[in-house]
Design a protein around this motif. Sequence first.
Motif, PDB file in Angstrom:
ATOM      1  N   GLN A   3      26.355 -37.286  20.848  1.00 41.61           N
ATOM      2  CA  GLN A   3      26.674 -35.866  20.977  1.00 41.61           C
ATOM      3  C   GLN A   3      26.393 -35.385  22.381  1.00 41.61           C
ATOM      4  O   GLN A   3      25.435 -35.832  23.025  1.00 41.61           O
ATOM      5  CB  GLN A   3      25.821 -35.040  20.012  1.00 41.61           C
ATOM      6  CG  GLN A   3      26.371 -34.886  18.621  1.00 41.61           C
ATOM      7  CD  GLN A   3      25.593 -33.852  17.829  1.00 41.61           C
ATOM      8  OE1 GLN A   3      24.373 -33.863  17.809  1.00 41.61           O
ATOM      9  NE2 GLN A   3      26.300 -32.946  17.194  1.00 41.61           N
ATOM     10  N   VAL A   5      25.611 -31.733  24.077  1.00 39.14           N
ATOM     11  CA  VAL A   5      25.291 -30.350  23.731  1.00 39.14           C
ATOM     12  C   VAL A   5      25.093 -29.556  25.017  1.00 39.14           C
ATOM     13  O   VAL A   5      24.226 -29.875  25.828  1.00 39.14           O
ATOM     14  CB  VAL A   5      24.019 -30.262  22.864  1.00 39.14           C
ATOM     15  CG1 VAL A   5      23.694 -28.809  22.556  1.00 39.14           C
ATOM     16  CG2 VAL A   5      24.221 -31.054  21.566  1.00 39.14           C
ATOM     17  N   CYS A  22      23.956 -29.946  30.067  1.00 41.10           N
ATOM     18  CA  CYS A  22      24.611 -30.729  29.025  1.00 41.10           C
ATOM     19  C   CYS A  22      23.772 -31.967  28.774  1.00 41.10           C
ATOM     20  O   CYS A  22      23.614 -32.798  29.669  1.00 41.10           O
ATOM     21  CB  CYS A  22      26.017 -31.106  29.448  1.00 41.10           C
ATOM     22  SG  CYS A  22      26.835 -32.260  28.325  1.00 41.10           S
ATOM     23  N   TYR A  94      33.473 -27.222  29.836  1.00 42.22           N
ATOM     24  CA  TYR A  94      33.240 -28.375  28.972  1.00 42.22           C
ATOM     25  C   TYR A  94      32.542 -29.484  29.745  1.00 42.22           C
ATOM     26  O   TYR A  94      32.935 -29.815  30.869  1.00 42.22           O
ATOM     27  CB  TYR A  94      34.558 -28.915  28.428  1.00 42.22           C
ATOM     28  CG  TYR A  94      35.296 -27.982  27.513  1.00 42.22           C
ATOM     29  CD1 TYR A  94      36.232 -27.080  28.014  1.00 42.22           C
ATOM     30  CD2 TYR A  94      35.065 -28.002  26.131  1.00 42.22           C
ATOM     31  CE1 TYR A  94      36.917 -26.219  27.171  1.00 42.22           C
ATOM     32  CE2 TYR A  94      35.750 -27.147  25.281  1.00 42.22           C
ATOM     33  CZ  TYR A  94      36.675 -26.260  25.817  1.00 42.22           C
ATOM     34  OH  TYR A  94      37.353 -25.416  24.978  1.00 42.22           O
ATOM     35  N   TRP A 112      33.204 -35.351  24.813  1.00 40.16           N
ATOM     36  CA  TRP A 112      33.287 -33.965  25.277  1.00 40.16           C
ATOM     37  C   TRP A 112      32.251 -33.116  24.556  1.00 40.16           C
ATOM     38  O   TRP A 112      31.968 -33.340  23.370  1.00 40.16           O
ATOM     39  CB  TRP A 112      34.667 -33.383  24.999  1.00 40.16           C
ATOM     40  CG  TRP A 112      35.754 -33.985  25.816  1.00 40.16           C
ATOM     41  CD1 TRP A 112      36.549 -35.046  25.493  1.00 40.16           C
ATOM     42  CD2 TRP A 112      36.180 -33.549  27.120  1.00 40.16           C
ATOM     43  NE1 TRP A 112      37.430 -35.302  26.509  1.00 40.16           N
ATOM     44  CE2 TRP A 112      37.239 -34.392  27.511  1.00 40.16           C
ATOM     45  CE3 TRP A 112      35.777 -32.532  27.980  1.00 40.16           C
ATOM     46  CZ2 TRP A 112      37.884 -34.258  28.737  1.00 40.16           C
ATOM     47  CZ3 TRP A 112      36.426 -32.394  29.193  1.00 40.16           C
ATOM     48  CH2 TRP A 112      37.459 -33.245  29.565  1.00 40.16           C
ATOM     49  N   GLY A 113      31.721 -32.134  25.265  1.00 40.97           N
ATOM     50  CA  GLY A 113      30.894 -31.138  24.627  1.00 40.97           C
ATOM     51  C   GLY A 113      31.752 -30.106  23.920  1.00 40.97           C
ATOM     52  O   GLY A 113      32.981 -30.146  23.977  1.00 40.97           O
ATOM     53  N   GLN A 114      31.089 -29.160  23.269  1.00 40.45           N
ATOM     54  CA  GLN A 114      31.802 -28.169  22.460  1.00 40.45           C
ATOM     55  C   GLN A 114      32.337 -27.016  23.304  1.00 40.45           C
ATOM     56  O   GLN A 114      33.156 -26.233  22.826  1.00 40.45           O
ATOM     57  CB  GLN A 114      30.863 -27.625  21.369  1.00 40.45           C
ATOM     58  CG  GLN A 114      29.864 -26.568  21.841  1.00 40.45           C
ATOM     59  CD  GLN A 114      28.674 -27.132  22.573  1.00 40.45           C
ATOM     60  OE1 GLN A 114      28.572 -28.346  22.823  1.00 40.45           O
ATOM     61  NE2 GLN A 114      27.727 -26.263  22.935  1.00 40.45           N
ATOM     62  N   THR A 116      31.249 -24.053  26.584  1.00 42.17           N
ATOM     63  CA  THR A 116      30.410 -22.862  26.707  1.00 42.17           C
ATOM     64  C   THR A 116      31.158 -21.839  27.565  1.00 42.17           C
ATOM     65  O   THR A 116      31.731 -22.182  28.603  1.00 42.17           O
ATOM     66  CB  THR A 116      29.035 -23.200  27.307  1.00 42.17           C
ATOM     67  OG1 THR A 116      28.206 -22.038  27.308  1.00 42.17           O
ATOM     68  CG2 THR A 116      29.121 -23.745  28.729  1.00 42.17           C
TER      69      THR A 116
END
Length: 122
Positions: A3, A5, A22, A94, A112-114, A116
């Motif tokens: 993950q 984050v 991240c 991202y 990839w992150g979610q 922000t």
Amino acid sequence: QVQLVESGGGLVQPGGSLRLSCAASGSIFSINDMGWYRQTPGKQRDLVAAITSAGSTNYRDSVKGRFTISRDNARNTVFLQMNSLKPEDTAVYYCNAQIKHRSNPYVSIEYWGQGTQVTVSS
């Protein structure tokens, strides 16, 4: 599983600063390139800055001299320090990373992150 984050986005006035973070977690053998991208509605996702595992960096022209990418390899974390922010920097940011799993350290997989949200507005 791996993950990414992200944290650190928000609303800031023009000329202000934000720092994005991240953190990668999971069954990680190693991380190669890490980077930050940004995207606005209806447009493609563009590279903002990238950093190799050795610390070499590159930036898109519009952020050179204002943004700084860095990483902490011991913590599997990448940062983006954003100074002198402009309204045109408004976007969803991202995190991206090329990661090798402990179960298969010969293949890099892109994560990839979610995302922000960064909003620069007075």
